[in-house]
Design an enzyme around this catalytic site. Structure first.
Site, mmCIF file in Angstrom:
data_model
loop_
_atom_site.group_PDB
_atom_site.id
_atom_site.type_symbol
_atom_site.label_atom_id
_atom_site.label_comp_id
_atom_site.label_asym_id
_atom_site.label_seq_id
_atom_site.Cartn_x
_atom_site.Cartn_y
_atom_site.Cartn_z
ATOM 1 N N ASN A 47 -10.158 -1.558 -6.299
ATOM 2 C CA ASN A 47 -9.661 -2.930 -6.403
ATOM 3 C C ASN A 47 -9.978 -3.718 -5.144
ATOM 4 O OD1 ASN A 47 -8.302 -2.399 -8.856
ATOM 5 N ND2 ASN A 47 -6.454 -1.736 -7.773
ATOM 6 N N ALA A 48 -10.178 -5.000 -5.319
ATOM 7 C CA ALA A 48 -10.113 -5.899 -4.164
ATOM 8 C C ALA A 48 -8.637 -6.222 -3.976
ATOM 9 C CB ALA A 48 -10.910 -7.162 -4.449
ATOM 10 N N GLY B 42 8.845 8.345 0.890
ATOM 11 C CA GLY B 42 8.853 7.259 1.879
ATOM 12 C C GLY B 42 9.353 7.758 3.214
ATOM 13 N N GLY C 294 10.168 11.450 3.871
ATOM 14 C CA GLY C 294 9.167 12.502 3.917
ATOM 15 C C GLY C 294 8.657 12.889 2.543
ATOM 16 N N ASP D 124 2.621 -1.873 7.221
ATOM 17 C CA ASP D 124 2.170 -2.096 5.843
ATOM 18 C C ASP D 124 2.078 -0.735 5.150
ATOM 19 O OD1 ASP D 124 0.869 -2.697 3.487
ATOM 20 O OD2 ASP D 124 -0.866 -3.669 4.415
ATOM 21 N N THR E 261 0.901 -0.156 2.229
ATOM 22 C CA THR E 261 -0.158 -0.074 1.214
ATOM 23 C C THR E 261 -1.116 1.079 1.494
ATOM 24 O OG1 THR E 261 -0.132 -2.483 1.256
ATOM 25 C CG2 THR E 261 -1.837 -1.438 -0.093
ATOM 26 N N GLY F 74 0.430 6.340 0.560
ATOM 27 C CA GLY F 74 0.546 7.460 -0.378
ATOM 28 C C GLY F 74 -0.822 8.030 -0.742
ATOM 29 N N ASP F 75 -1.808 7.159 -0.820
ATOM 30 C CA ASP F 75 -3.170 7.638 -1.122
ATOM 31 C C ASP F 75 -3.682 8.514 0.018
ATOM 32 O OD1 ASP F 75 -3.199 6.145 -3.504
ATOM 33 O OD2 ASP F 75 -3.783 4.350 -2.404
ATOM 34 N N GLY G 14 -3.291 -3.083 5.571
ATOM 35 C CA GLY G 14 -4.293 -2.860 4.530
ATOM 36 C C GLY G 14 -4.308 -1.441 4.010
#
Ligand code: RIB
Length: 348
Positions: free
Chosen positions: A42-43, A258, A261, A286, A288, A291-292, A327
């Protein structure tokens, strides 16, 4: 031989010290391995807000918007490339023929990700992630799937070719479920472990898909909704909710909590807790993509043959650094940064 070792370990389950692969890797001269990520790019359009609007309300963004590369699949593929040691990252996605698609492909290539199986759809728009960033780093996102929702029909033979040679496959839920199901079935047939991130669209997951995955990984809200609203406020409730997924066929469940932990419920039922590590600089900027980063780091640890408790710490360090920066893709740390934080946590 490698597949045999992995298959043997997956058959054993994620025991407390299970090693998915022993022996050498990357920097010490072992054979290269490939982590295959199939998912969305995604952008990300990041909008800073003081707070989210309530229904019927308009709020104004604090600054101009920023557009950065993102999407759970893209983030995870680049995290593999940045964090892996002798592990190649291959990414398969559907992108638009628009400028966002070009930006995403260029970013993936800059990080050395193999994008040879990615498709740019003529006339299609790339996926977009609208990321609302509140003070304190909390994010709420809305994803417009664009090309990510337009996968062609996949034959069993095409899926077999896609997964061939991979050491493990990472999936998320920002592409049609039929894609994840077909890819996971092909990976299972080749005894390649599948790690299914539950992040993405809120939709049911079949028991068959749970059974195909060596590990599934929701965050707290995803665990709550996937279990039909089970409470997840305490660690005991999280473990109980994970138990219902295991009763349906899930083998191992890794839940990110989160600031609390993570908890891993392994196939043998053992529970492994990983506290969150201190965020470098002390402030969450941030969330975002954190998690990835966490999930890619954990997967890398597994295929590099690292014991589970160290996989968890490595992943926690990756996540802690990611939340200290803006980001999704721009926040992904290097391996050296993650090892330094993980080592410091081990010494503390
Ligand atoms: O996991 C973070 C990602 O979720 C963002 O990059 C956004 O694109 C959404 O897909």
């Amino acid at each position: 031989m490698l597949l045999f070792v992995i298959a043997a370990c997956v058959a054993r389950g994620l025991g407390s010290e299970a090693r998915w692969r022993g022996g050498s890797s990357g920097s010490d001269g072992g054979a290269a391995r490939t982590l295959l990520v199939i998912g969305a790019a995604n952008a990300d359009i990041i909008v800073d807000v003081d707070r989210l609007p309530v229904a019927g309300e308009t709020v104004c963004a604090r600054d101009g918007v920023r557009v950065v590369p993102g999407g759970k699949g893209c983030n995870q593929a680049i995290a593999v490339a940045r964090l892996g040691d002798g592990v190649a990252a291959r990414f398969v996605a559907q992108l638009g023929a628009d400028s966002h698609g070009a930006m995403l492909v260029n970013t993936l290539l800059e990080h050395g990700v193999d994008v040879s199986r990615c498709v740019r759809q003529p006339g299609g728009d790339s996926g977009q992630g609208y990321v609302f960033l509140e003070p304190g780093g909390t994010v709420s996102s809305i994803v417009a799937a664009g090309a990510n929702g337009c996968w062609p029909e996949l034959t069993a033979e095409a899926c077999a070719q896609l997964v061939a040679g991979a050491s493990a496959v990472l999936l998320q839920r920002e592409v049609p479920e039929r894609v994840n199901e077909a890819v996971a079935a092909a990976a299972c047939a080749q005894r390649i472990p599948v790690l299914q991130d539950i992040g993405g669209e809120d939709r049911p997951i079949s028991d068959a898909q749970l059974r195909r995955c060596a590990l599934i990984s929701p965050n707290l809200s995803e665990l709550h909704r996937l279990t039909g609203g089970m409470p997840v406020g305490s660690d005991a409730e999280v473990v109980a909710a994970a138990g219902t997924l295991r009763a349906r066929g899930a083998r191992s469940v890794l839940i990110t909590l989160g600031a609390r932990g993570a908890i891993l419920v392994a196939e043998d039922g053992s529970v492994h807790r990983q506290p969150a590590l201190a965020v470098p600089g002390g402030a969450v900027v941030d969330e975002t993509g954190a998690g990835d980063c966490f999930r890619s780091a954990f997967a890398l640890g597994l295929i590099e043959g690292v014991p589970l408790h160290r996989c968890l710490r490595f992943a926690a360090a990756a996540g802690a650094i990611a939340v200290s920066r803006l980001g999704a893709v721009p926040s992904i740390p290097t391996r050296a940064e993650v090892e330094a934080l993980a080592d410091a946590a081990e010494d503390a």
